[in-house]
Enzyme design. Structure first.
Site, short mmCIF file in Angstrom:
data_model
loop_
_atom_site.label_atom_id
_atom_site.label_comp_id
_atom_site.label_asym_id
_atom_site.label_seq_id
_atom_site.Cartn_x
_atom_site.Cartn_y
_atom_site.Cartn_z
N PHE A 84 0.83 -1.21 0.00
CA PHE A 84 0.00 0.00 0.00
C PHE A 84 0.86 1.26 0.00
CE2 PHE A 84 -4.01 -1.99 0.65
CZ PHE A 84 -3.85 -3.02 1.56
N SER A 128 -5.29 1.29 -9.06
CA SER A 128 -6.43 2.22 -9.02
C SER A 128 -7.14 2.28 -10.36
CB SER A 128 -5.90 3.62 -8.67
OG SER A 128 -6.88 4.60 -8.92
N TYR A 153 0.51 10.80 -10.43
CA TYR A 153 0.05 9.74 -9.51
C TYR A 153 -0.49 8.57 -10.33
CZ TYR A 153 -3.43 7.11 -6.92
OH TYR A 153 -4.19 6.08 -6.41
N LYS A 157 0.91 4.45 -11.08
CA LYS A 157 0.15 3.21 -10.96
C LYS A 157 0.29 2.39 -12.24
CE LYS A 157 -1.43 3.70 -6.82
NZ LYS A 157 -0.88 2.87 -5.73
N TYR A 181 -8.57 -0.38 -7.41
CA TYR A 181 -9.64 0.12 -6.54
C TYR A 181 -10.44 1.20 -7.27
CZ TYR A 181 -6.16 -1.21 -2.94
OH TYR A 181 -5.21 -1.85 -2.18
N ASN A 183 -13.52 3.88 -5.73
CA ASN A 183 -13.35 4.90 -4.70
C ASN A 183 -13.61 4.36 -3.30
OD1 ASN A 183 -13.57 6.48 -7.26
ND2 ASN A 183 -13.32 8.17 -5.80
N ASN A 203 -9.96 14.22 -0.72
CA ASN A 203 -11.01 13.29 -1.17
C ASN A 203 -12.38 13.73 -0.64
OD1 ASN A 203 -8.64 10.68 -0.96
ND2 ASN A 203 -9.62 11.32 -2.83
N PHE A 222 -17.52 19.98 -7.04
CA PHE A 222 -16.74 20.47 -8.19
C PHE A 222 -17.47 20.19 -9.52
CE2 PHE A 222 -13.68 21.70 -5.35
CZ PHE A 222 -12.95 20.71 -4.74
N GLY A 301 -8.66 17.87 -14.07
CA GLY A 301 -8.18 16.48 -14.03
C GLY A 301 -9.25 15.49 -13.60
N ASP A 302 -10.41 15.98 -13.15
CA ASP A 302 -11.45 15.04 -12.71
C ASP A 302 -11.98 14.24 -13.89
OD1 ASP A 302 -11.66 15.09 -9.99
OD2 ASP A 302 -12.96 16.83 -9.94
C1 WQD Z 1 -14.49 12.06 -6.03
C2 WQD Z 1 -15.51 13.01 -6.66
C3 WQD Z 1 -14.63 15.18 -7.23
C4 WQD Z 1 -13.81 16.53 -3.19
C5 WQD Z 1 -8.90 9.87 -6.47
C6 WQD Z 1 -7.85 9.02 -7.14
C7 WQD Z 1 -8.09 7.58 -6.82
C8 WQD Z 1 -8.07 7.42 -5.34
C9 WQD Z 1 -9.20 8.26 -4.74
C10 WQD Z 1 -6.15 7.13 -3.97
C11 WQD Z 1 -14.92 13.81 -7.82
C12 WQD Z 1 -15.69 15.28 -6.15
C13 WQD Z 1 -14.18 15.76 -4.28
C14 WQD Z 1 -14.55 17.70 -2.88
C15 WQD Z 1 -16.00 17.25 -4.73
N1 WQD Z 1 -6.81 7.83 -4.86
N2 WQD Z 1 -15.27 16.11 -5.02
N3 WQD Z 1 -15.62 18.01 -3.67
O1 WQD Z 1 -10.64 11.97 -7.62
O2 WQD Z 1 -12.41 10.14 -7.83
O3 WQD Z 1 -10.15 9.56 -7.00
O4 WQD Z 1 -8.92 9.62 -5.08
O5 WQD Z 1 -6.40 6.09 -3.49
O6 WQD Z 1 -7.06 6.81 -7.39
O7 WQD Z 1 -7.95 9.18 -8.54
O8 WQD Z 1 -11.65 10.90 -5.57
O9 WQD Z 1 -12.77 11.75 -3.54
O10 WQD Z 1 -11.10 13.24 -4.74
O11 WQD Z 1 -13.31 12.81 -5.78
O12 WQD Z 1 -16.98 17.57 -5.44
O13 WQD Z 1 -14.26 18.46 -1.90
O14 WQD Z 1 -15.90 13.96 -5.68
O15 WQD Z 1 -14.80 16.22 -8.19
O16 WQD Z 1 -15.93 13.97 -8.80
P1 WQD Z 1 -11.25 10.72 -7.12
P2 WQD Z 1 -12.16 12.21 -4.83
#
Ligand code: WQD
Length: 344
Positions: A84, A128, A153, A157, A181, A183, A203, A222, A301-302
């Site tokens: 991990f 991921s 990042y 992976k 994984y 989410n 996150n 977002f 990047g989302d």
């Molecule tokens: C999820 C959704 C955001 C925060 C990344 C990595 C993945 C893993 C998990 C490590 C998105 C939205 C988020 C906020 C929001 N990384 N959001 N307001 O980006 O899907 O995945 O983290 O283990 O490999 O790619 O996760 O939780 O950041 O975002 O609206 O304050 O929630 O835009 O659509 P993500 P996330």
């Protein structure tokens, strides 16, 4: 009969700690190495409170080959490694690419050297869904195309998966299982371990629960102008304990020689796509707690929408992520409340 010994790198982290609990519950002897850069030693207290067992813990860096060597000498007979330990903040990786490439790739190569030197049978790699980028089609299967990474990042992976594959193809005598994984969310139902973001959470769930308890004023969503039913992004939110259980199955599979191939890849998701706004609604109705939130601009990047087809893991591993999302939201909330009680 002596217990099968497993090395868990990053074992005081979010997914690492939940996996350590499930490994101990399944009768494994766990050794953790963690440099505590994104976790703290108190997690060991939580693991012990849940399982009654305090795993062996070495504070150290997987990038330090001599530290790893000492561990394999001090704890002979390690049959499996679950890796991990890695930097994992997408945004930070864009700002500090060299840190991400050095940390995530060098540590992996060190571990693969130990696998060969100490005849470790099985190597589980924490990958991921980010390797799929913006999928052309959802749900994604393990055969869905790997897209050019959208962050250093995500690239680490993809490169890590290639390093593992090339090492095995070179004739190295071990099996690997790569777990992609989606989410991971939620916390252990005991509320004694959970996600511990340092600083402002990147996150969604930790930011959401910190908003619900009043640490943050408002959750920013977002973007709501995506091509989705309610305009917000869609993800496959998987309960962290369900995710942890898949690691136990994977390591047992390799140690017991049941792998169908020397390298196997599995998507770990629920198969259900849920939008950010739907998740907020689920949290509010499951906990009765309102989450002040506002729509803001998109986050660079989302991915717009990504969720898993978990059929292969369901059928081959006999594993299903079936915890209801509402229960997972309650677990996240209970954990946030536990953190608040600890502070008071
Ligand atoms: C999820 C959704 C955001 C925060 C990344 C990595 C993945 C893993 C998990 C490590 C998105 C939205 C988020 C906020 C929001 N990384 N959001 N307001 O980006 O899907 O995945 O983290 O283990 O490999 O790619 O996760 O939780 O950041 O975002 O609206 O304050 O929630 O835009 O659509 P993500 P996330």
């Amino acid at each position: 009969m002596s217990k099968t010994r497993i090395l868990v790198t990053g074992g005081t982290g979010y997914i690492g700690s939940h996996t350590t609990v499930e490994l101990i519950n399944a009768g494994f002897d766990v050794v953790i190495i963690d440099n505590l850069s994104n976790s703290n030693r108190e997690v060991l207290d939580g693991i012990e409170a849940i399982t009654g067992v305090r795993p062996a813990f070495i504070e150290g860096d997987v990038n330090d080959l001599s530290t790893l060597d000492c561990i394999f000498q001090a704890y002979p007979g390690i049959e499996g490694i679950i890796n991990f330990a890695a930097s994992k903040a997408v945004g930070e990786s864009v700002q500090k690419p060299l840190l991400y490439y050095r940390n995530n790739l060098n540590s992996l190569m060190n571990l693969l050297e130990m696998v060969e030197k100490y005849n470790v049978k099985g190597f589980v790699f924490s990958s991921s869904c980010t390797v799929y980028g913006e999928p052309d089609v959802n749900p994604v299967t393990e055969e869905s195309p790997i897209k050019p990474a959208t962050s250093p990042y995500g690239n680490t992976k993809q490169i890590s998966e290639e390093i593992i594959t090339d090492t095995i193809r070179s004739g190295a005598n071990f099996n690997a299982i790569i777990l992609r994984y989606f989410n991971p969310v939620g916390a252990h139902p005991s509320a004694l371990i959970g996600e511990l973001p340092l600083g402002v959470p990147q996150n969604l769930i930790p930011y959401l629960t910190q908003t619900a308890i009043g640490i943050r004023k408002e959750l920013s969503v977002f973007g709501n102008d995506y091509d989705t039913p309610d305009g917000s992004c869609i993800r496959d939110f998987i309960n962290v304990v369900d995710l942890a259980k898949a690691h136990v199955i994977a390591v047992k599979r390799m140690i017991e020689g049941k792998s169908l191939d020397c390298i196997e890849i599995f998507n770990l998701g629920t198969g259900n796509g849920v939008s950010v706004l739907e998740l907020i609604d689920t949290f509010e109705s499951a906990t009765g707690v309102k989450v002040p939130h506002k729509i803001v601009g998109r986050r660079e990047g989302d991915i717009e929408k990504v969720w898993a087809n978990p059929k292969k893991a369901n059928e081959v591993l006999g594993w299903v992520a079936d915890t209801p999302l509402a229960d997972t939201m309650v677990s996240a909330w209970k954990w946030q409340q536990h953190l608040a009680e600890k502070k008071s």
